[in-house]
Design an enzyme around this catalytic site. Structure first.
Site, PDB file in Angstrom:
ATOM      1  N   CYS A 110      11.256 -12.674   2.139  1.00 40.69           N
ATOM      2  CA  CYS A 110      11.764 -12.543   0.763  1.00 40.69           C
ATOM      3  C   CYS A 110      11.631 -11.069   0.394  1.00 40.69           C
ATOM      4  O   CYS A 110      10.746 -10.682  -0.372  1.00 40.69           O
ATOM      5  CB  CYS A 110      10.986 -13.413  -0.202  1.00 40.69           C
ATOM      6  SG  CYS A 110      10.753 -15.137   0.354  1.00 40.69           S
ATOM      7  N   ALA A 112      13.591  -8.243  -0.813  1.00 37.00           N
ATOM      8  CA  ALA A 112      14.088  -7.300  -1.830  1.00 37.00           C
ATOM      9  C   ALA A 112      12.990  -6.971  -2.844  1.00 37.00           C
ATOM     10  O   ALA A 112      12.159  -7.821  -3.168  1.00 37.00           O
ATOM     11  CB  ALA A 112      15.294  -7.901  -2.549  1.00 37.00           C
ATOM     12  N   PRO A 113      12.966  -5.712  -3.314  1.00 35.44           N
ATOM     13  CA  PRO A 113      13.919  -4.627  -3.049  1.00 35.44           C
ATOM     14  C   PRO A 113      13.629  -3.820  -1.785  1.00 35.44           C
ATOM     15  O   PRO A 113      14.388  -2.938  -1.452  1.00 35.44           O
ATOM     16  CB  PRO A 113      13.785  -3.737  -4.281  1.00 35.44           C
ATOM     17  CG  PRO A 113      12.353  -3.915  -4.691  1.00 35.44           C
ATOM     18  CD  PRO A 113      12.013  -5.353  -4.397  1.00 35.44           C
ATOM     19  N   GLY A 115      10.163  -2.612  -0.789  1.00 33.32           N
ATOM     20  CA  GLY A 115       8.934  -1.820  -0.774  1.00 33.32           C
ATOM     21  C   GLY A 115       7.984  -2.222   0.334  1.00 33.32           C
ATOM     22  O   GLY A 115       7.524  -1.387   1.121  1.00 33.32           O
ATOM     23  N   LYS A 116       7.678  -3.511   0.420  1.00 38.80           N
ATOM     24  CA  LYS A 116       6.750  -3.968   1.461  1.00 38.80           C
ATOM     25  C   LYS A 116       7.396  -3.879   2.839  1.00 38.80           C
ATOM     26  O   LYS A 116       6.710  -3.637   3.838  1.00 38.80           O
ATOM     27  CB  LYS A 116       6.282  -5.388   1.161  1.00 38.80           C
ATOM     28  CG  LYS A 116       5.399  -5.511  -0.084  1.00 38.80           C
ATOM     29  CD  LYS A 116       4.862  -6.918  -0.241  1.00 38.80           C
ATOM     30  CE  LYS A 116       3.986  -7.061  -1.481  1.00 38.80           C
ATOM     31  NZ  LYS A 116       4.763  -6.968  -2.730  1.00 38.80           N
ATOM     32  N   ASP A 178       6.306 -12.777   0.921  1.00 42.62           N
ATOM     33  CA  ASP A 178       6.021 -12.296  -0.436  1.00 42.62           C
ATOM     34  C   ASP A 178       6.868 -13.152  -1.368  1.00 42.62           C
ATOM     35  O   ASP A 178       7.969 -12.781  -1.757  1.00 42.62           O
ATOM     36  CB  ASP A 178       6.380 -10.814  -0.551  1.00 42.62           C
ATOM     37  CG  ASP A 178       6.005 -10.223  -1.896  1.00 42.62           C
ATOM     38  OD1 ASP A 178       4.985 -10.630  -2.466  1.00 42.62           O
ATOM     39  OD2 ASP A 178       6.753  -9.348  -2.382  1.00 42.62           O
ATOM     40  N   CYS A 231       2.561 -11.980  -6.856  1.00 44.37           N
ATOM     41  CA  CYS A 231       2.090 -11.084  -7.916  1.00 44.37           C
ATOM     42  C   CYS A 231       1.659 -11.938  -9.113  1.00 44.37           C
ATOM     43  O   CYS A 231       2.116 -11.753 -10.242  1.00 44.37           O
ATOM     44  CB  CYS A 231       3.153 -10.049  -8.305  1.00 44.37           C
ATOM     45  SG  CYS A 231       4.741 -10.736  -8.802  1.00 44.37           S
TER      46      CYS A 231
END
Length: 468
Positions: A110, A112-113, A115-116, A178, A231
């Site tokens: 999962c 987007a965007p 970063g990870k 994520d 998060c």
């Protein structure tokens, strides 16, 4: 900031009054600003001291900034020299470095965007390959743009459901899940997350997270690793899901070592056997994050490799792959060059078999896009300019000043010095590629993608310099 009473009540139950007070005080403070440097593109550069950078403890290339610059107007951001990423999310770098020590095949489910994804790409051993997937089409376009700007060649971007990935038969050594969540950790950055929060949404997210975990687990090879993250602060989407994965999927919770000075909180659910990592504003310098590392026990029985048919090639009347196309890539012998329709793509050899197995998936980006035939002319791809595999010496390069760089990134007309030859010119700023123009003599056609352009009409009075 007015937080939902039911949210506060749940946090009080799991945290106690003292930790809840630190959380609410942290959510009332301004959010942190942080960036993560590209390992290669930022080489030799440093964060501008005027921004008072401080290193993120769990990511050697991560830095806190004292204030938030106007990142949009920094050409080096568009060149992929750094990524603006919330500091807690950079923890995936530490998790990978502690546990992955040889080249692997990874999946960001999962993504987007991005970063990870880009943090993992920078942390994994050389020779690793990755599929990053996003189900929502619009977000998948954003993911693909960020991956192209990051410029690593060993990546495929897909736009599929987690069940599509599962049915493809692909398996991975490492999966990052994520998962979509109720977003409690974003409360101080996004007021909309507060108004959209509800207990019902928490329950819906928990059900969806179980489904994603099941799909991910089926794609994980025996002996592989799954990084589960949200998060959120509530235990229903965090510890309870980890416990569910342990009891229903046979997952083993693996400890991630963290110094006490990092102020990372452990499990808030009694009886959970193993260590999870919670980032709580007011305690840790970053936004809310939950992360757990799960291990899939090794299967002593060898699993037969699933055979895949090759990708179908689109019929085309365009010229075939030429030596010119191969000359645009460094170490061309390390790539497989493919032509689909009028487009030529270079796929790293270590990625080729995986890419070949994805004929039934929606692939949005793969490897190094070389260019597209327009008649008998091969037009270089914007993504090629930003790739770390670009052979820069194959093109005439034009170093530009700040106003010209901003004009280029707005897709405006560019004037080149009269000494520049006709043909494709690589535009650079601080010696980092931004993209191409086609110099036809009396003018230069800007080849920067319209969908990537800076849309704001306002520009700062002086250069926005994050790196120097």
């Amino acid at each position: 900031m007015k937080l939902p009473e039911t949210f506060l009540a749940h946090c009080r139950d799991i945290m106690g009054d003292a930790l809840l007070t630190r959380l609410t005080e942290g959510l009332s403070a301004p959010p942190t600003v942080s960036i993560r440097l590209h390992p290669w593109k930022s080489d030799g550069k440093q964060v501008n001291p005027a921004l008072l950078p401080r290193q993120v403890a769990w990511c050697e290339r991560g830095y806190y900034l004292d204030k938030r610059p106007n990142f949009t107007f920094d050409p080096l951001l568009h060149a992929g020299a750094y990524y603006v990423q919330e500091a807690s999310s950079m923890f995936v770098d530490e998790v990978a470095r502690q546990n992955i020590h040889q080249p692997i095949t990874a999946l960001d489910l999962c993504a987007a965007p991005g970063g990870k994804t880009t943090a993992l790409l920078a942390a994994l051993p050389e020779g690793s390959v990755m599929v990053c997937n996003e189900y929502v089409r619009q977000r998948a376009h954003i993911l693909a743009e960020n991956i192209m700007k990051w410029g690593y060649p060993n990546v495929v971007v897909t736009n599929n459901s987690t069940n599509d990935i599962r049915r493809s038969g692909m398996t991975f050594d490492l999966i990052l899940a994520d998962v979509p969540c109720s977003g409690e950790g974003m409360f101080r950055k996004d007021e909309g997350a507060i108004t959209e929060w509800s207990e019902d949404n928490v329950r819906r997210c928990s059900v969806l997270q179980h489904e994603i975990l099941e799909d991910a687990w089926a794609c994980l090879r025996p002996g592989g690793w799954l990084i589960y993250s949200t998060c959120t602060f509530n235990i229903h989407e965090d510890e309870e899901n980890v416990a569910w994965a342990m009891s229903h999927l046979g997952a083993q919770l693996h400890d991630v070592e963290t110094p006490t000075s990092w102020n990372i909180t452990g499990s808030l659910m009694p009886g959970l056997k193993g260590k999870v990592c919670r980032f709580i504003p007011g305690v840790t310098q970053g936004e809310g994050l939950f992360m757990a590392l799960l291990h899939k026990p090794a299967d002593p029985t060898p699993v037969a490799e699933k055979k895949h048919k090759g990708k179908r090639q689109k019929k085309t009347s365009a010229p075939s792959i030429t030596d010119e196309a191969k000359a645009w890539v460094e170490h061309a012998d390390e790539f497989v060059f493919l032509q689909e329709g009028d487009a030529i793509t270079a796929i790293p050899r270590e990625l080729a078999s995986l890419y070949d197995s994805m004929k039934d998936l929606k692939v949005m980006h793969a490897g190094v896009p070389i260019g597209t035939w327009r008649g008998r002319k091969l037009v270089p791809s914007p993504a090629l300019a930003l790739s770390t595999s670009l052979h820069r010496e194959a093109f005439t390069q034009c170093e530009v000043d700040y106003p010209t760089a901003i004009a280029y990134l707005r897709s405006e007309a560019i004037s080149l010095p009269p000494t520049m030859p006709r043909g494709y010119i690589l535009m650079t700023y601080h010696h980092l590629p931004l993209g191409f123009v086609n110099n036809i003599g009396n003018r230069a056609n800007n080849l920067y993608p319209q969908e990537w352009r800076i849309r704001s009409s306002h520009a700062p009075d002086s250069p926005c310099e994050i790196l120097i």
